[in-house]
Design a protein around this motif. Structure first.
Motif, mmCIF file in Angstrom:
data_model
loop_
_atom_site.group_PDB
_atom_site.id
_atom_site.type_symbol
_atom_site.label_atom_id
_atom_site.label_comp_id
_atom_site.label_asym_id
_atom_site.label_seq_id
_atom_site.Cartn_x
_atom_site.Cartn_y
_atom_site.Cartn_z
ATOM 1 N N SER A 157 0.953 -0.769 0.252
ATOM 2 C CA SER A 157 0.032 -0.461 0.090
ATOM 3 C C SER A 157 0.708 1.641 0.096
ATOM 4 O O SER A 157 2.414 1.228 0.296
ATOM 5 C CB SER A 157 -1.131 0.252 1.482
ATOM 6 O OG SER A 157 -0.402 -0.124 2.683
ATOM 7 N N ILE A 168 -4.705 2.716 0.184
ATOM 8 C CA ILE A 168 -4.328 1.568 -0.683
ATOM 9 C C ILE A 168 -3.237 1.390 -1.373
ATOM 10 O O ILE A 168 -2.479 1.500 -1.684
ATOM 11 C CB ILE A 168 -5.057 3.461 -1.888
ATOM 12 C CG1 ILE A 168 -5.936 2.338 -2.500
ATOM 13 C CG2 ILE A 168 -3.865 4.160 -2.255
ATOM 14 C CD1 ILE A 168 -6.892 3.303 -3.742
ATOM 15 N N SER A 170 -3.620 0.181 -4.841
ATOM 16 C CA SER A 170 -4.155 0.499 -6.599
ATOM 17 C C SER A 170 -2.789 0.239 -7.314
ATOM 18 O O SER A 170 -2.004 0.698 -7.519
ATOM 19 C CB SER A 170 -3.979 2.104 -6.694
ATOM 20 O OG SER A 170 -4.757 2.353 -7.525
ATOM 21 N N PRO A 172 -6.244 -2.626 -7.523
ATOM 22 C CA PRO A 172 -7.188 -3.715 -6.757
ATOM 23 C C PRO A 172 -5.812 -5.478 -7.267
ATOM 24 O O PRO A 172 -5.609 -5.169 -8.264
ATOM 25 C CB PRO A 172 -8.020 -3.861 -7.169
ATOM 26 C CG PRO A 172 -8.043 -2.095 -8.293
ATOM 27 C CD PRO A 172 -7.980 -2.327 -8.326
ATOM 28 N N GLN A 175 -6.129 -11.441 -6.155
ATOM 29 C CA GLN A 175 -6.497 -12.509 -4.305
ATOM 30 C C GLN A 175 -5.604 -13.668 -5.210
ATOM 31 O O GLN A 175 -4.434 -13.874 -3.796
ATOM 32 C CB GLN A 175 -8.267 -12.888 -4.787
ATOM 33 C CG GLN A 175 -8.770 -11.850 -3.866
ATOM 34 C CD GLN A 175 -9.795 -12.273 -3.589
ATOM 35 O OE1 GLN A 175 -10.184 -13.102 -3.117
ATOM 36 N NE2 GLN A 175 -11.240 -11.022 -2.985
ATOM 37 N N THR A 204 -13.310 -2.028 -0.261
ATOM 38 C CA THR A 204 -13.143 -2.578 -2.117
ATOM 39 C C THR A 204 -13.434 -1.180 -2.838
ATOM 40 O O THR A 204 -15.028 -0.526 -2.520
ATOM 41 C CB THR A 204 -13.011 -3.416 -2.655
ATOM 42 O OG1 THR A 204 -12.942 -4.496 -2.128
ATOM 43 C CG2 THR A 204 -12.762 -3.838 -4.423
ATOM 44 N N GLY A 208 -8.763 0.954 -5.431
ATOM 45 C CA GLY A 208 -8.652 -0.127 -5.761
ATOM 46 C C GLY A 208 -8.852 -0.585 -4.354
ATOM 47 O O GLY A 208 -10.061 -0.881 -3.610
ATOM 48 N N LEU A 209 -7.529 -1.168 -3.239
ATOM 49 C CA LEU A 209 -8.411 -2.012 -1.947
ATOM 50 C C LEU A 209 -7.811 -1.102 -1.227
ATOM 51 O O LEU A 209 -6.453 -0.662 -0.773
ATOM 52 C CB LEU A 209 -7.931 -3.172 -1.700
ATOM 53 C CG LEU A 209 -8.068 -3.977 -0.391
ATOM 54 C CD1 LEU A 209 -9.693 -3.897 -0.492
ATOM 55 C CD2 LEU A 209 -7.257 -5.453 -0.327
#
Length: 227
Positions: A157, A168, A170, A172, A175, A204, A208-209
């Motif tokens: 991040s 963030i 980014s 995302p 997984q 989410t 991004g996450l």
């Protein structure tokens, strides 16, 4: 026309030294997902990424993978095999179209002998990689899957522009890629991310996450270290 003088590690070379090296290297372009180096192969060259991005990973005989690093322009790999003459210790694959400068091991070793500052830079890189691997080994030994996930999200991040208290990842992250980085299965990452969302630590977005509470995420990690 490309020249080794464009490589950050070579910034201290004279134009003549760079011109001499240019006669001994070759330039190769790899397509996205093309294998560059395979685990345990006997090649010895060192490779410098000029453009694009490559991924370094370990693959077990059973097919499991662990992502070690991703390298972009200015980075290099293969120095271990060039130095100790052992077979390759990892697999390297191009993530996108990548231009690479390939230098024979004897040329690289002579370059290190002739340039003390350059040799120190290589030693610093090796030291950094050893420290990072030791840190990740500690995570795999002492942390739960959720805690390893939190540590990896913090590592990937950066501060979120419109809210510096948040961070963030980014774009995302996939997984499957996260799972390969922390040594677990994609389904486990899905489950753990859902749990972190339920307790308000991540969310989410289209960008991004988002790590809503980096301090809280650090507390999840620290919980294992203070028991």
């Amino acid at each position: 026309m490309s020249s080794v003088i464009e490589i950050p590690l070579m910034n201290g070379l004279t134009e003549q030294q760079a011109a001499d090296l240019d006669r001994h290297v070759r330039w190769t372009t790899y397509d996205a997902n093309e294998l560059i180096i395979d685990y345990d192969e006997p090649s010895r060259e060192i490779r410098f990424v000029m453009s694009g991005k490559v991924r370094i990973l370990l693959r077990t005989p059973t097919g499991k993978e662990v992502i070690l690093d991703e390298l972009g322009p200015g980075k290099y790999f293969g120095e271990m095999a060039a130095i100790d003459k052992s077979s390759r210790s990892a697999n390297v694959t191009a993530l996108e179209v990548s231009k690479v400068c390939v230098m024979p091991a004897p040329v690289f070793l002579q370059l290190m002998r002739d340039n003390g500052d350059l040799s120190l830079d290589v030693l610093r890189l090796l030291s950094t990689r050893v420290r990072e691997l030791n840190h990740r080994l500690g995570e795999h030994t002492f942390l739960t899957t959720r805690q390893r996930l939190c540590a990896e999200l913090l590592r990937q991040s950066r501060p979120r522009g419109n809210d510096p208290a948040q961070r963030i990842v980014s774009p995302p992250p996939l997984q499957k890629d996260i799972a390969d980085r922390i040594g677990t299965q994609r389904e486990v990452v899905t489950r753990e991310l859902s749990a972190l969302k339920k307790i308000g630590l991540v969310e989410t977005t289209r960008g991004g996450l988002v790590l809503l509470d980096p301090k809280g995420i650090n507390e999840v990690i620290s919980d294992a270290l203070v028991r």
